[in-house]
Design a protein around this motif. Sequence first.
Motif, PDB file in Angstrom:
ATOM      1  N   TRP A 275      -0.833 -14.166  -9.568  1.00 45.30           N
ATOM      2  CA  TRP A 275      -2.262 -13.995  -9.219  1.00 45.30           C
ATOM      3  C   TRP A 275      -2.983 -15.001 -10.104  1.00 45.30           C
ATOM      4  O   TRP A 275      -4.629 -14.866  -9.558  1.00 45.30           O
ATOM      5  N   ALA A 276      -2.190 -15.517 -10.860  1.00 42.13           N
ATOM      6  CA  ALA A 276      -3.068 -17.129 -11.465  1.00 42.13           C
ATOM      7  C   ALA A 276      -3.232 -18.340 -10.271  1.00 42.13           C
ATOM      8  O   ALA A 276      -3.731 -18.999 -10.226  1.00 42.13           O
ATOM      9  N   ARG A 277      -2.080 -17.449  -9.646  1.00 38.53           N
ATOM     10  CA  ARG A 277      -1.518 -19.214  -8.593  1.00 38.53           C
ATOM     11  C   ARG A 277      -2.571 -18.889  -6.907  1.00 38.53           C
ATOM     12  O   ARG A 277      -2.732 -19.333  -5.774  1.00 38.53           O
TER      13      ARG A 277
ATOM     14  N   PRO B  37      -5.082 -12.304  -4.651  1.00 43.38           N
ATOM     15  CA  PRO B  37      -5.071 -11.175  -4.094  1.00 43.38           C
ATOM     16  C   PRO B  37      -5.729 -10.453  -2.975  1.00 43.38           C
ATOM     17  O   PRO B  37      -4.920 -10.184  -1.680  1.00 43.38           O
ATOM     18  N   GLU B  38      -6.786 -10.271  -2.699  1.00 45.91           N
ATOM     19  CA  GLU B  38      -7.379 -10.383  -1.371  1.00 45.91           C
ATOM     20  C   GLU B  38      -7.238 -11.096  -0.012  1.00 45.91           C
ATOM     21  O   GLU B  38      -7.001 -10.613   1.168  1.00 45.91           O
TER      22      GLU B  38
ATOM     23  N   ALA C 277      -5.434  -8.874   5.364  1.00 46.90           N
ATOM     24  CA  ALA C 277      -4.623  -9.869   5.346  1.00 46.90           C
ATOM     25  C   ALA C 277      -3.642 -10.932   5.925  1.00 46.90           C
ATOM     26  O   ALA C 277      -3.231 -11.724   6.712  1.00 46.90           O
ATOM     27  N   PHE C 278      -2.737  -9.303   5.829  1.00 45.83           N
ATOM     28  CA  PHE C 278      -1.561  -9.766   6.696  1.00 45.83           C
ATOM     29  C   PHE C 278      -1.898 -10.132   8.176  1.00 45.83           C
ATOM     30  O   PHE C 278      -1.388 -10.023   9.331  1.00 45.83           O
ATOM     31  N   ARG C 279      -2.704  -9.027   8.838  1.00 47.16           N
ATOM     32  CA  ARG C 279      -3.691  -8.881  10.435  1.00 47.16           C
ATOM     33  C   ARG C 279      -3.745 -10.471  10.156  1.00 47.16           C
ATOM     34  O   ARG C 279      -3.415 -10.570  11.566  1.00 47.16           O
ATOM     35  N   ALA C 280      -4.120 -11.162   9.861  1.00 47.62           N
ATOM     36  CA  ALA C 280      -5.014 -12.085   9.791  1.00 47.62           C
ATOM     37  C   ALA C 280      -3.918 -13.561   9.490  1.00 47.62           C
ATOM     38  O   ALA C 280      -4.508 -14.163  10.243  1.00 47.62           O
ATOM     39  N   HIS C 281      -2.911 -13.420   8.771  1.00 48.56           N
ATOM     40  CA  HIS C 281      -2.397 -14.576   8.471  1.00 48.56           C
ATOM     41  C   HIS C 281      -0.607 -13.803   8.167  1.00 48.56           C
ATOM     42  O   HIS C 281      -0.230 -13.779   6.992  1.00 48.56           O
ATOM     43  N   PRO C 282      -0.497 -13.286   9.034  1.00 47.75           N
ATOM     44  CA  PRO C 282       1.156 -12.648   9.052  1.00 47.75           C
ATOM     45  C   PRO C 282       1.662 -13.904   8.808  1.00 47.75           C
ATOM     46  O   PRO C 282       2.997 -13.345   7.689  1.00 47.75           O
TER      47      PRO C 282
ATOM     48  N   VAL D 229       2.731  -1.042  -1.445  1.00 46.57           N
ATOM     49  CA  VAL D 229       1.498  -0.547  -1.343  1.00 46.57           C
ATOM     50  C   VAL D 229       0.175  -1.617  -1.823  1.00 46.57           C
ATOM     51  O   VAL D 229       0.627  -2.231  -2.847  1.00 46.57           O
ATOM     52  N   TRP D 230      -0.153  -1.782  -0.363  1.00 44.43           N
ATOM     53  CA  TRP D 230      -1.303  -2.473  -1.044  1.00 44.43           C
ATOM     54  C   TRP D 230      -2.941  -2.567  -1.202  1.00 44.43           C
ATOM     55  O   TRP D 230      -3.014  -0.926  -0.987  1.00 44.43           O
ATOM     56  N   PHE D 231      -3.313  -2.959  -1.521  1.00 41.82           N
ATOM     57  CA  PHE D 231      -5.314  -1.848  -2.306  1.00 41.82           C
ATOM     58  C   PHE D 231      -5.199  -2.088  -0.939  1.00 41.82           C
ATOM     59  O   PHE D 231      -5.331  -2.126   0.006  1.00 41.82           O
ATOM     60  N   GLY D 232      -6.418  -0.382  -1.440  1.00 35.12           N
ATOM     61  CA  GLY D 232      -6.968   0.122   0.177  1.00 35.12           C
ATOM     62  C   GLY D 232      -5.530   1.048   0.527  1.00 35.12           C
ATOM     63  O   GLY D 232      -6.714   1.562   1.362  1.00 35.12           O
ATOM     64  N   GLU D 233      -4.497   1.071  -0.029  1.00 31.02           N
ATOM     65  CA  GLU D 233      -3.341   2.102   1.144  1.00 31.02           C
ATOM     66  C   GLU D 233      -3.179   3.215  -0.211  1.00 31.02           C
ATOM     67  O   GLU D 233      -3.117   3.125  -1.144  1.00 31.02           O
ATOM     68  N   SER D 234      -3.106   4.124   0.602  1.00 30.16           N
ATOM     69  CA  SER D 234      -2.873   5.139   0.022  1.00 30.16           C
ATOM     70  C   SER D 234      -1.387   5.219  -0.938  1.00 30.16           C
ATOM     71  O   SER D 234      -0.406   4.273  -0.591  1.00 30.16           O
ATOM     72  N   LEU D 235      -0.751   5.737  -2.011  1.00 32.60           N
ATOM     73  CA  LEU D 235       0.464   5.310  -2.666  1.00 32.60           C
ATOM     74  C   LEU D 235       1.581   6.615  -1.828  1.00 32.60           C
ATOM     75  O   LEU D 235       1.147   7.688  -1.317  1.00 32.60           O
ATOM     76  N   PRO D 236       2.935   6.559  -1.617  1.00 36.76           N
ATOM     77  CA  PRO D 236       3.694   7.575  -1.023  1.00 36.76           C
ATOM     78  C   PRO D 236       3.343   8.969  -1.477  1.00 36.76           C
ATOM     79  O   PRO D 236       3.092   8.879  -3.087  1.00 36.76           O
ATOM     80  N   SER D 237       3.311  10.167  -1.112  1.00 35.70           N
ATOM     81  CA  SER D 237       2.938  11.101  -2.141  1.00 35.70           C
ATOM     82  C   SER D 237       3.243  12.009  -2.658  1.00 35.70           C
ATOM     83  O   SER D 237       3.077  11.955  -3.431  1.00 35.70           O
ATOM     84  N   ALA D 238       4.623  12.136  -1.978  1.00 32.89           N
ATOM     85  CA  ALA D 238       5.246  12.603  -3.045  1.00 32.89           C
ATOM     86  C   ALA D 238       5.585  12.121  -4.181  1.00 32.89           C
ATOM     87  O   ALA D 238       6.159  12.469  -4.944  1.00 32.89           O
TER      88      ALA D 238
END
Length: 247
Positions: A45-47, A50-51, A58-63, A164-173
């Motif tokens: 992320w120096a380059r 992340p947002e 981001a994926f939906r906007a620029h897949p 897991v991207w920002f704002g997403e839940s981690l796998p619960s198990a």
Amino acid sequence: MADEALRSQVRQWIAEAPRIAVLTGAGMSAESGVPTFRDALTGLWARFNPEELATETAFRAHPQRVWAWYAHRRAALVQVAPNAGHLALAGFALRHPGRLTLITQNVDDLHQRAGLVDTIALHGSLLDDRWLDPPRTCCHIEPIQDGEPPSCPVCGNLRRPSVVWFGESLPSAALAAAEAAAHDCDLMLVVGTSGVVYPAAGLAFTAHQHGARVAIINPEPSDLDPVADVCLRELAAQSLPPLLETS
Ligand code: BJW
């Protein structure tokens, strides 16, 4: 305490602790040649922002852009191998069945490739992908076209990296298993993480609050230093073998 005295202290805790939890981050794989996220000069992320890359928005906007970034990182993983630190942890787990729980934020599968098959992977795996939206009966994978994420030819559902991207839940198990290990351990080793991303970073606080010793291995200060009993300012692949191989 001098460095050698701190190292012997941690070695002794490792030898004596009935239950050890290890929380690893990107620094664990740095000596394998995998870039960290936040290191000033070499971090991913120096380059990159992340947002712009590590979110569903981001994926939906620029897949294509996001898919290409992950494809590049996946291809780079083929060139790397577990380092002496990964191997020392796996060797310890083999010699001491049931004593060590490995919790990683890393998505590079290097702990698993070193032999720790029951690694708790909090942020998924770079090597897998899955459907972006819940799959319908029509969903099947088209062959990958250069630079394009594969998509269902009928409804257009996209494949996405299984991380897991920002704002997403981690796998619960995985999160439940990690929280239990942090709660129950006698010693937590925290290796190569800046400790800024939650809920993973909170595991060190959980261990500390429940009476475990916490030892950090990181050449730089981290946000978790306040809960550490000892901070070894060392590199993971150099530090872990002598700490673990004598036990
Ligand atoms: C060495 C070394 C060597 C170098 N040896 N060491 C509570 C408070 C505030 C915010 C939140 C909160 N709870 C949740 C949030 C929001 C957010 C968050 O934490 N934001 C913070 C940034 C403020 N968390 C989330 O969104 C998480 N989801 C969630 O909580 O869901 C519930 C929820 C939903 C909606 C709203 C609110 C809650 C998900 C987090 C997902 C993280 N995903 C990423 C990307 C994965 C995919 C990919 O690879 O592209 O995971 S981000 C990135 O950071 C990656 C890493 O696993 C993670 C941690 O980074 P890490 O491993 O610590 O790396 P670095 O680079 O930061 O540090 C490397 C360290 O190594 C440095 O310290 C070096 O010094 C050291 N080092 N060489 C030893 N040789």
